[in-house]
Scaffold this active site. Structure first.
Site, PDB file in Angstrom:
ATOM      1  N   SER A  51      -9.401   7.500  -3.515  1.00  0.00           N
ATOM      2  CA  SER A  51     -10.792   7.924  -3.700  1.00  0.00           C
ATOM      3  C   SER A  51     -10.931   9.443  -3.708  1.00  0.00           C
ATOM      4  CB  SER A  51     -11.677   7.331  -2.605  1.00  0.00           C
ATOM      5  OG  SER A  51     -11.370   7.922  -1.355  1.00  0.00           O
ATOM      6  N   ASP A 107       0.872  -1.166   0.000  1.00  0.00           N
ATOM      7  CA  ASP A 107       0.000   0.000   0.000  1.00  0.00           C
ATOM      8  C   ASP A 107       0.918   1.227   0.000  1.00  0.00           C
ATOM      9  OD1 ASP A 107      -2.240   1.745   0.629  1.00  0.00           O
ATOM     10  OD2 ASP A 107      -1.425   1.775   2.667  1.00  0.00           O
ATOM     11  N   ARG A 108       0.383   2.391  -0.406  1.00  0.00           N
ATOM     12  CA  ARG A 108       1.216   3.601  -0.439  1.00  0.00           C
ATOM     13  C   ARG A 108       1.114   4.426   0.851  1.00  0.00           C
ATOM     14  NH1 ARG A 108      -0.187   8.651  -4.322  1.00  0.00           N
ATOM     15  NH2 ARG A 108      -1.099   9.392  -2.383  1.00  0.00           N
ATOM     16  N   ASP A 109      -0.051   5.053   1.078  1.00  0.00           N
ATOM     17  CA  ASP A 109      -0.201   5.991   2.204  1.00  0.00           C
ATOM     18  C   ASP A 109      -0.243   5.276   3.549  1.00  0.00           C
ATOM     19  OD1 ASP A 109      -0.411   8.090   0.304  1.00  0.00           O
ATOM     20  OD2 ASP A 109      -2.544   7.651   0.042  1.00  0.00           O
ATOM     21  N   CYS A 150      -6.425   3.116  -7.666  1.00  0.00           N
ATOM     22  CA  CYS A 150      -7.849   3.119  -8.000  1.00  0.00           C
ATOM     23  C   CYS A 150      -8.389   4.500  -7.692  1.00  0.00           C
ATOM     24  CB  CYS A 150      -8.594   2.068  -7.166  1.00  0.00           C
ATOM     25  SG  CYS A 150     -10.382   2.378  -7.145  1.00  0.00           S
ATOM     26  N   ASN A 181      -5.468   2.923  -3.059  1.00  0.00           N
ATOM     27  CA  ASN A 181      -6.816   3.466  -3.259  1.00  0.00           C
ATOM     28  C   ASN A 181      -6.719   4.983  -3.193  1.00  0.00           C
ATOM     29  OD1 ASN A 181      -8.004   0.941  -3.319  1.00  0.00           O
ATOM     30  ND2 ASN A 181      -8.920   1.073  -1.277  1.00  0.00           N
ATOM     31  N   TYR A 214      -5.588  12.219   1.946  1.00  0.00           N
ATOM     32  CA  TYR A 214      -5.807  12.801   0.613  1.00  0.00           C
ATOM     33  C   TYR A 214      -4.655  13.699   0.184  1.00  0.00           C
ATOM     34  CZ  TYR A 214     -10.464  11.065   1.662  1.00  0.00           C
ATOM     35  OH  TYR A 214     -11.517  10.261   2.002  1.00  0.00           O
TER      36      TYR A 214
HETATM   37 MG   LIG Z   1      -2.794   3.098   3.662  1.00  0.00          MG
HETATM   38 ZN   LIG Z   2     -11.377   1.406  -8.902  1.00  0.00          ZN
END
Ligand SMILES: [Mg+2]
Ligand SMILES: [Zn+2]
Length: 204
Positions: free
Chosen positions: A68, A23-25, A104, A66, A34
């Site tokens: 979003s 995962d990144r964050d 995503c 992710n 964000y």
């Molecule tokens: Mg994370």
């Molecule tokens: Zn997606």
């Protein structure tokens, strides 16, 4: 018989490469909710060392995130790519490389109609794992997942990975109890601990 099967173009599933998905964050870079500004990218302690050590042991490195904030109208895909590029530059400066970076941009409750949908790529759905497996030739069952949320752990499990780790950085400490007792999942204090566990567990 085995040879024949191979020649017929049906590679046994264990012929793919092994990978560690991150995962990144909150996992590789500091969680900033964000994050949109590349100047805000800060590598977490041990990130470059962990990636480098795993690569030396033959693992591909794949980053799956992710984002979003795109669907929520808080940032654009270009912002996500700029943050990713900054992270990769910092990693490279520390001698570490990633083989694939995926994100995503969707969310079912997003405000931007172009991105507001239930997709198959938002973790814990497996879209990004399947895409990486196809593009990079990865055997998912010989791969590992590392993240700071339950959704990361479930992503690894849904994709049939060998084991998933919850690091205690980012949201990890808060999410910890959600994965307690989950088969195929474990907590690790930090990326150095993750790296040591993967080396100890080894691969086929
Ligand atoms: Mg994370
Ligand atoms: Zn997606």
């Amino acid at each position: 018989m085995y040879e024949k099967t191979r020649k017929m173009g049906l590679p046994p599933s264990d012929e793919g490469k092994k990978a560690v998905f991150f995962d990144r964050d909150g996992t590789l870079i500091r969680e900033k909710n964000y994050l949109k500004d590349p100047a805000g990218v800060e590598l977490l302690e041990g990130a470059a060392e962990c990636l480098r050590a795993l690569k030396e042991r033959g693992f591909l490195i794949v980053i799956v995130s992710n984002q979003s904030g795109v669907a929520r109208g808080m940032m654009t895909e270009e912002d996500v790519r700029r943050v990713n590029a900054r992270m990769l530059a910092l990693l490279r400066a520390a001698g570490a490389e990633a083989d694939g970076v995926y994100y995503c941009p969707h969310h079912p409750a997003g405000s931007d109609p172009a991105y507001a949908k239930a997709c198959d790529c938002r973790k814990p759905n497996t879209g990004m794992a399947l895409r990486a497996a196809e593009e990079l030739g990865i055997c998912l069952s010989d791969s590992y997942m590392v993240g700071d949320k339950e959704a990361d752990v479930l992503f690894g499990q849904n994709a049939g990975m060998r084991r998933s780790f919850l690091v205690l950085s980012g949201y990890g400490a808060k999410e910890r109890e959600k994965i307690e007792g989950m088969a195929g999942a474990e907590c690790a204090e930090d990326l150095a601990a993750v790296c040591a566990r993967i080396v100890a567990l080894g691969s086929r």
